[in-house]
Structure formats: C-alpha cells, structure tokens
Motif scaffolding. Structure first.
Motif, PDB file in Angstrom:
ATOM      1  N   VAL A  90      -3.196   0.113  -6.350  1.00 48.85           N
ATOM      2  CA  VAL A  90      -2.950   1.693  -5.896  1.00 48.85           C
ATOM      3  C   VAL A  90      -2.984   1.781  -4.438  1.00 48.85           C
ATOM      4  O   VAL A  90      -2.139   2.318  -3.871  1.00 48.85           O
ATOM      5  CB  VAL A  90      -3.653   2.472  -6.681  1.00 48.85           C
ATOM      6  N   ALA A 130       0.463   2.629  -2.186  1.00 46.52           N
ATOM      7  CA  ALA A 130       0.195   4.098  -1.753  1.00 46.52           C
ATOM      8  C   ALA A 130      -0.104   4.615  -0.414  1.00 46.52           C
ATOM      9  O   ALA A 130       0.371   5.234   0.038  1.00 46.52           O
ATOM     10  CB  ALA A 130      -0.342   5.053  -3.012  1.00 46.52           C
ATOM     11  N   GLU A 137       3.921   0.369  -8.539  1.00 48.62           N
ATOM     12  CA  GLU A 137       2.739   0.588  -9.116  1.00 48.62           C
ATOM     13  C   GLU A 137       2.595   0.116 -10.661  1.00 48.62           C
ATOM     14  O   GLU A 137       1.677  -0.431 -11.281  1.00 48.62           O
ATOM     15  CB  GLU A 137       1.842   2.045  -8.918  1.00 48.62           C
ATOM     16  N   THR A 196      -3.174   7.720  -6.570  1.00 45.16           N
ATOM     17  CA  THR A 196      -1.832   7.440  -5.905  1.00 45.16           C
ATOM     18  C   THR A 196      -1.494   8.939  -4.894  1.00 45.16           C
ATOM     19  O   THR A 196      -1.179   8.557  -3.756  1.00 45.16           O
ATOM     20  CB  THR A 196      -0.671   7.521  -6.860  1.00 45.16           C
TER      21      THR A 196
END
Length: 257
Positions: free
Chosen positions: A79, A83, A125, A158
């Motif tokens: 993640v 992100a 993701e 995220t």
C-alpha cells in the motif's frame, strides 16, 4: 446560414464527469503498470521480501510461522509503495513537465483528476493484494480475522499515504521528490514494523515508531490477520489522523506548476 439543432451527432461538449474520471483513472492505471520502476516498487520488491524472509531465517519474527508475521507487513508495504512512493514520484514529474498544468485546463476539474489518481491507486492495490495473498498462501500463510476490518485498514492506509505522497509531489521539485520518496520508503521498510518487529527497537522507540502510518497499518493488519483480533480502533485512529492531515495539507499547499 443557421444549422438546425441536432445536425451534428454527437453534439460537441465535455463528457459526463463520472465518465471523464473513469477514463482518466484507466489511463493512470495503465501508465502505472507499464512503468518499470513503479513495478519494481509495487510488485517485485514486496514479493521478493515476502518470499525471502519467509523462506530464510534472517529476522526473529517470534512464535509461529514467519509468513504469518510477514504477510500483513508486506501488504502494508505494498500500500505504501503504491499510494505514497509511486504516486509521489509519478505526480512530481508530471508537475515538472507541465502535464498537470495541461490537465488542469481540461474539462476535468482538479478534484476529479485527484479522484482519478486515487482510483488508479486502488486498482493497482487490488492487484497487489491478490498477488501477494496467493504467494503468501502458497508459502503456508493462515490468515484469520474480519475481512471488514482488513478492508477498512487498507482504505484508511491508502488515504493516509496518498495524502502524504501528493503533499510531497506538490511542494518539492521532482528530483527532490524522487530522492525523498525512496529514502522514506527504505526507512519505513526497516523501522515501520514491516519486516522487523517494533519491539526490537525498545520501549521508547516502539512507542514513537508506532505512531507512523506504516506501523499502524502493519500492526493493525497483523492483529487481525495473525491474531484474529476485532476491529483495531487504535490503529484505525492513527491512520485516520494521518489521512485527514495529509489530504488537507495536500489540498492547501499543492502547486500545479
């Protein structure tokens, strides 16, 4: 000479906003998946770490199988890599080369562009989680816990990392963003509870490092998936604070040129 209404079909004009966001999100996802450096960060490194540290006894992960400790941490790392690190670098260079400035002049509003970028991150993701889960299961992982808690942790994680990545990309030069994002990635990989348990850093270090978003995400996922705990409200609270602060700061200080 006038032309009767409806002569031209379709009539010129901007597409509906949801369609514009979806099209931009699909483009962002394709660009992300075609970028070799981004694939290294988002797929190759997390996969190698999961396989290596699950197969070789390098780090003491406590009782039980190493993969049960490592899999949640590697999911958190995935993640963060998408992100935060990947999005910060890509957006920083888009800003440098004037891509964001041109997109800002299109019918797609600026918030719509950010929504499209977030959607592309979520798509990436999902693919990461599926791949890493399959690999972890093949290595003997036995996950437990409430899927709703896992989903909420991933969403808040995220949001937190996306806000921090956009803040970095919108305030620093592209070269500085590249260096800083990779440095932060490496530091949090070591000190964020991903591979090395936080209790190895002592009581004071554990308390401080536990407030980081990567630590909250990895610990929350580990509590649920390894120990079968309920909703990890403490970790969710830390992630929520980082998400609100990061996204608010990015919205205020982000420079499009």
């Amino acid at each position: 000479m006038t032309t009767a209404p409806g002569t031209y079909a379709p009539e010129p004009g901007a597409a509906p906003l949801p369609r514009m966001i979806a099209a931009q999100a699909a483009l962002e996802a394709r660009m992300l998946l075609r970028n070799g450096e981004q694939l290294l960060l988002t797929v190759v490194i997390p996969t190698l770490l999961l396989v290596l540290f699950s197969s070789v006894d390098i780090v003491d992960t406590g009782k039980g199988k190493a993969v049960d400790f490592l899999a949640p941490g590697v999911l958190a790392l995935a993640v963060m890599s998408t992100a935060f690190t990947g999005q910060a670098i890509a957006t920083g260079f888009e800003r440098r080369y004037g891509v964001l400035k041109r997109l800002a002049a299109s019918p797609l509003p600026r918030w719509g562009l950010m929504a499209a970028k977030t959607a592309s991150v979520l798509v990436t993701e999902v693919l990461q989680v599926i791949l890493l889960t399959v690999i972890a299961l093949a290595l003997g992982w036995s996950p437990h816990g409430d899927p709703a808690a896992v989903l909420l942790l991933l969403i808040l994680g995220t949001a937190a990392f996306s806000g921090l990545g956009l803040l970095m990309a919108g305030t620093l030069k592209a070269e500085a963003t590249l260096a800083a994002a990779n440095l932060v990635f490496l530091l949090l990989l070591v000190g964020g509870g991903v591979i090395v348990p936080l209790d190895k850093f002592g009581p004071a270090g554990q308390h401080i490092l536990g407030l980081l978003p990567i630590s909250a995400l990895s610990d929350g996922l580990r509590d649920v998936l390894q120990h079968g705990a309920g909703m990890p409200w403490g970790d969710l609270g830390i992630l929520a604070v980082w998400a609100v602060v990061g996204l608010a700061a990015a919205g205020k200080f982000f420079r499009w040129e």
